[in-house]
Design a protein around this motif. Structure first.
Motif, PDB file in Angstrom:
ATOM      1  N   THR A 116      10.075  -1.487  -1.407  1.00  0.00           N
ATOM      2  CA  THR A 116       9.887  -1.245   0.018  1.00  0.00           C
ATOM      3  C   THR A 116       9.900  -2.559   0.777  1.00  0.00           C
ATOM      4  O   THR A 116       9.225  -3.516   0.389  1.00  0.00           O
ATOM      5  CB  THR A 116       8.549  -0.531   0.281  1.00  0.00           C
ATOM      6  OG1 THR A 116       8.500   0.681  -0.469  1.00  0.00           O
ATOM      7  CG2 THR A 116       8.355  -0.229   1.759  1.00  0.00           C
ATOM      8  N   THR A 117      10.648  -2.574   1.860  1.00  0.00           N
ATOM      9  CA  THR A 117      10.623  -3.691   2.800  1.00  0.00           C
ATOM     10  C   THR A 117      10.005  -3.177   4.092  1.00  0.00           C
ATOM     11  O   THR A 117      10.453  -2.149   4.621  1.00  0.00           O
ATOM     12  CB  THR A 117      12.037  -4.231   3.078  1.00  0.00           C
ATOM     13  OG1 THR A 117      12.634  -4.609   1.834  1.00  0.00           O
ATOM     14  CG2 THR A 117      12.001  -5.430   4.008  1.00  0.00           C
ATOM     15  N   ALA A 118       8.978  -3.865   4.570  1.00  0.00           N
ATOM     16  CA  ALA A 118       8.328  -3.489   5.827  1.00  0.00           C
ATOM     17  C   ALA A 118       8.682  -4.525   6.886  1.00  0.00           C
ATOM     18  O   ALA A 118       8.598  -5.731   6.636  1.00  0.00           O
ATOM     19  CB  ALA A 118       6.817  -3.421   5.646  1.00  0.00           C
ATOM     20  N   TYR A 119       9.077  -4.042   8.037  1.00  0.00           N
ATOM     21  CA  TYR A 119       9.364  -4.898   9.188  1.00  0.00           C
ATOM     22  C   TYR A 119       8.328  -4.607  10.259  1.00  0.00           C
ATOM     23  O   TYR A 119       8.211  -3.472  10.727  1.00  0.00           O
ATOM     24  CB  TYR A 119      10.765  -4.619   9.745  1.00  0.00           C
ATOM     25  CG  TYR A 119      11.876  -5.015   8.809  1.00  0.00           C
ATOM     26  CD1 TYR A 119      12.380  -6.313   8.835  1.00  0.00           C
ATOM     27  CD2 TYR A 119      12.397  -4.114   7.894  1.00  0.00           C
ATOM     28  CE1 TYR A 119      13.395  -6.683   7.964  1.00  0.00           C
ATOM     29  CE2 TYR A 119      13.413  -4.484   7.030  1.00  0.00           C
ATOM     30  CZ  TYR A 119      13.907  -5.772   7.070  1.00  0.00           C
ATOM     31  OH  TYR A 119      14.909  -6.146   6.213  1.00  0.00           O
ATOM     32  N   LEU A 174       3.222   5.950  -2.635  1.00  0.00           N
ATOM     33  CA  LEU A 174       4.409   6.728  -2.973  1.00  0.00           C
ATOM     34  C   LEU A 174       4.488   6.985  -4.469  1.00  0.00           C
ATOM     35  O   LEU A 174       4.847   8.086  -4.898  1.00  0.00           O
ATOM     36  CB  LEU A 174       5.673   6.025  -2.478  1.00  0.00           C
ATOM     37  CG  LEU A 174       7.002   6.718  -2.792  1.00  0.00           C
ATOM     38  CD1 LEU A 174       7.046   8.148  -2.259  1.00  0.00           C
ATOM     39  CD2 LEU A 174       8.161   5.881  -2.246  1.00  0.00           C
ATOM     40  N   SER A 175       4.119   6.013  -5.277  1.00  0.00           N
ATOM     41  CA  SER A 175       4.149   6.221  -6.731  1.00  0.00           C
ATOM     42  C   SER A 175       3.175   7.325  -7.141  1.00  0.00           C
ATOM     43  O   SER A 175       3.480   8.129  -8.020  1.00  0.00           O
ATOM     44  CB  SER A 175       3.854   4.920  -7.481  1.00  0.00           C
ATOM     45  OG  SER A 175       2.496   4.552  -7.384  1.00  0.00           O
ATOM     46  N   PHE A 176       2.020   7.396  -6.486  1.00  0.00           N
ATOM     47  CA  PHE A 176       1.059   8.470  -6.770  1.00  0.00           C
ATOM     48  C   PHE A 176       1.612   9.832  -6.321  1.00  0.00           C
ATOM     49  O   PHE A 176       1.477  10.828  -7.030  1.00  0.00           O
ATOM     50  CB  PHE A 176      -0.282   8.202  -6.078  1.00  0.00           C
ATOM     51  CG  PHE A 176      -1.157   7.215  -6.794  1.00  0.00           C
ATOM     52  CD1 PHE A 176      -1.799   7.554  -7.980  1.00  0.00           C
ATOM     53  CD2 PHE A 176      -1.348   5.944  -6.280  1.00  0.00           C
ATOM     54  CE1 PHE A 176      -2.618   6.646  -8.640  1.00  0.00           C
ATOM     55  CE2 PHE A 176      -2.159   5.026  -6.932  1.00  0.00           C
ATOM     56  CZ  PHE A 176      -2.794   5.379  -8.111  1.00  0.00           C
ATOM     57  N   VAL A 177       2.211   9.861  -5.139  1.00  0.00           N
ATOM     58  CA  VAL A 177       2.772  11.114  -4.620  1.00  0.00           C
ATOM     59  C   VAL A 177       3.874  11.621  -5.548  1.00  0.00           C
ATOM     60  O   VAL A 177       3.926  12.817  -5.874  1.00  0.00           O
ATOM     61  CB  VAL A 177       3.295  10.920  -3.178  1.00  0.00           C
ATOM     62  CG1 VAL A 177       4.082  12.135  -2.708  1.00  0.00           C
ATOM     63  CG2 VAL A 177       2.137  10.641  -2.218  1.00  0.00           C
ATOM     64  N   CYS A 231       0.831  -1.205   0.000  1.00  0.00           N
ATOM     65  CA  CYS A 231       0.000   0.000   0.000  1.00  0.00           C
ATOM     66  C   CYS A 231       0.866   1.255   0.000  1.00  0.00           C
ATOM     67  O   CYS A 231       0.643   2.183  -0.784  1.00  0.00           O
ATOM     68  CB  CYS A 231      -0.916  -0.025   1.218  1.00  0.00           C
ATOM     69  SG  CYS A 231      -2.108   1.324   1.261  1.00  0.00           S
ATOM     70  N   PHE A 232       1.887   1.281   0.863  1.00  0.00           N
ATOM     71  CA  PHE A 232       2.777   2.437   0.942  1.00  0.00           C
ATOM     72  C   PHE A 232       3.484   2.684  -0.385  1.00  0.00           C
ATOM     73  O   PHE A 232       3.573   3.819  -0.856  1.00  0.00           O
ATOM     74  CB  PHE A 232       3.808   2.225   2.067  1.00  0.00           C
ATOM     75  CG  PHE A 232       4.966   3.170   1.986  1.00  0.00           C
ATOM     76  CD1 PHE A 232       4.855   4.459   2.466  1.00  0.00           C
ATOM     77  CD2 PHE A 232       6.158   2.773   1.404  1.00  0.00           C
ATOM     78  CE1 PHE A 232       5.924   5.344   2.376  1.00  0.00           C
ATOM     79  CE2 PHE A 232       7.226   3.640   1.310  1.00  0.00           C
ATOM     80  CZ  PHE A 232       7.106   4.927   1.799  1.00  0.00           C
ATOM     81  N   THR A 233       3.982   1.640  -1.012  1.00  0.00           N
ATOM     82  CA  THR A 233       4.723   1.792  -2.259  1.00  0.00           C
ATOM     83  C   THR A 233       3.830   2.316  -3.375  1.00  0.00           C
ATOM     84  O   THR A 233       4.231   3.193  -4.147  1.00  0.00           O
ATOM     85  CB  THR A 233       5.387   0.453  -2.659  1.00  0.00           C
ATOM     86  OG1 THR A 233       6.189   0.001  -1.560  1.00  0.00           O
ATOM     87  CG2 THR A 233       6.261   0.607  -3.885  1.00  0.00           C
ATOM     88  N   MET A 234       2.610   1.822  -3.441  1.00  0.00           N
ATOM     89  CA  MET A 234       1.672   2.324  -4.448  1.00  0.00           C
ATOM     90  C   MET A 234       1.338   3.791  -4.169  1.00  0.00           C
ATOM     91  O   MET A 234       1.310   4.619  -5.094  1.00  0.00           O
ATOM     92  CB  MET A 234       0.392   1.489  -4.463  1.00  0.00           C
ATOM     93  CG  MET A 234      -0.575   1.908  -5.559  1.00  0.00           C
ATOM     94  SD  MET A 234      -2.094   0.928  -5.582  1.00  0.00           S
ATOM     95  CE  MET A 234      -1.491  -0.584  -6.314  1.00  0.00           C
TER      96      MET A 234
END
Length: 137
Positions: free
Chosen positions: A78-81, A62-65, A57-60
Motif C-alpha cells: 500500500t502506498t498512502a498519499y 486488510l490482511s486480517f479482513v 495500519c490499513f495494510t495490516m
C-alpha cells in the motif's frame, strides 16, 4: 495499549528545526524542519509519518479482513498519499496492490473497503479517504 512519540523543536517555525523519537526507537532523533516539510530537504515531516502510519495500519487490517474471508494474502503493498492544502491535512489516498490467490477483483475491492472503514488510523482521521485496488500475479 499506549504508545508515545516525542518531538523536540528549537527556534522559530521557519528557521528552527527539531527531531522526533518514538517509544520503540524505530525513529531516534530523526530530523524534521520547515524545509523537510515543504521542500525535498533531508529529514521527515508530519505528513510523511501520517502516510506511513495509515499505509501500515490499513495494510495490516486488510490482511486480517482477507484472512477472515478465507483468503491468504501472499503480498500486500500500500502506498498512502497525504494531501496538505492551505495549512490542513485534507485527504489520504490509499493505493493497494495484492497477490491473493483465488480472489476476484470484486471481492478484493470489497475487502479493501472494509479495511478502510475499520482501520484504526482511518477511524482517527477526519478527512476524505479514498482507495484504489489492484491484483497482481
Amino acid at each position: 495499549m499506549k504508545r508515545y512519540a516525542k518531538a523536540v523543536w528549537h527556534g522559530s517555525g521557519k528557521d528552527g528545526s527539531g527531531h522526533l523519537t518514538t517509544q520503540s526507537e524505530a525513529l531516534e532523533k530523526n530530523n524534521y524542519s520547515f524545509t523537510s516539510r515543504f521542500t525535498s530537504t533531508a529529514g521527515t515531516n508530519p505528513e510523511e509519518l501520517l502516510a506511513a502510519a495509515h499505509a501500515g495500519c490499513f495494510t495490516m487490517k486488510l490482511s486480517f479482513v482477507l484472512d477472515e474471508a478465507g483468503y491468504y494474502p501472499e503480498r500486500l503493498e500500500t502506498t498512502a498519499y497525504i494531501s496538505f492544502e492551505n495549512g490542513a491535512i485534507t485527504a489520504s489516498r490509499l493505493f493497494v496492490a495484492g497477490i491473493v490467490k483465488g480472489i476476484s477483483l470484486v471481492d478484493f475491492e470489497a475487502c479493501v473497503l472494509e479495511a478502510k472503514v475499520d482501520c484504526p488510523v482511518s477511524m482517527a482521521l477526519n478527512i476524505a479517504i479514498t482507495t484504489e485496488a489492484s491484483l497482481t500475479d
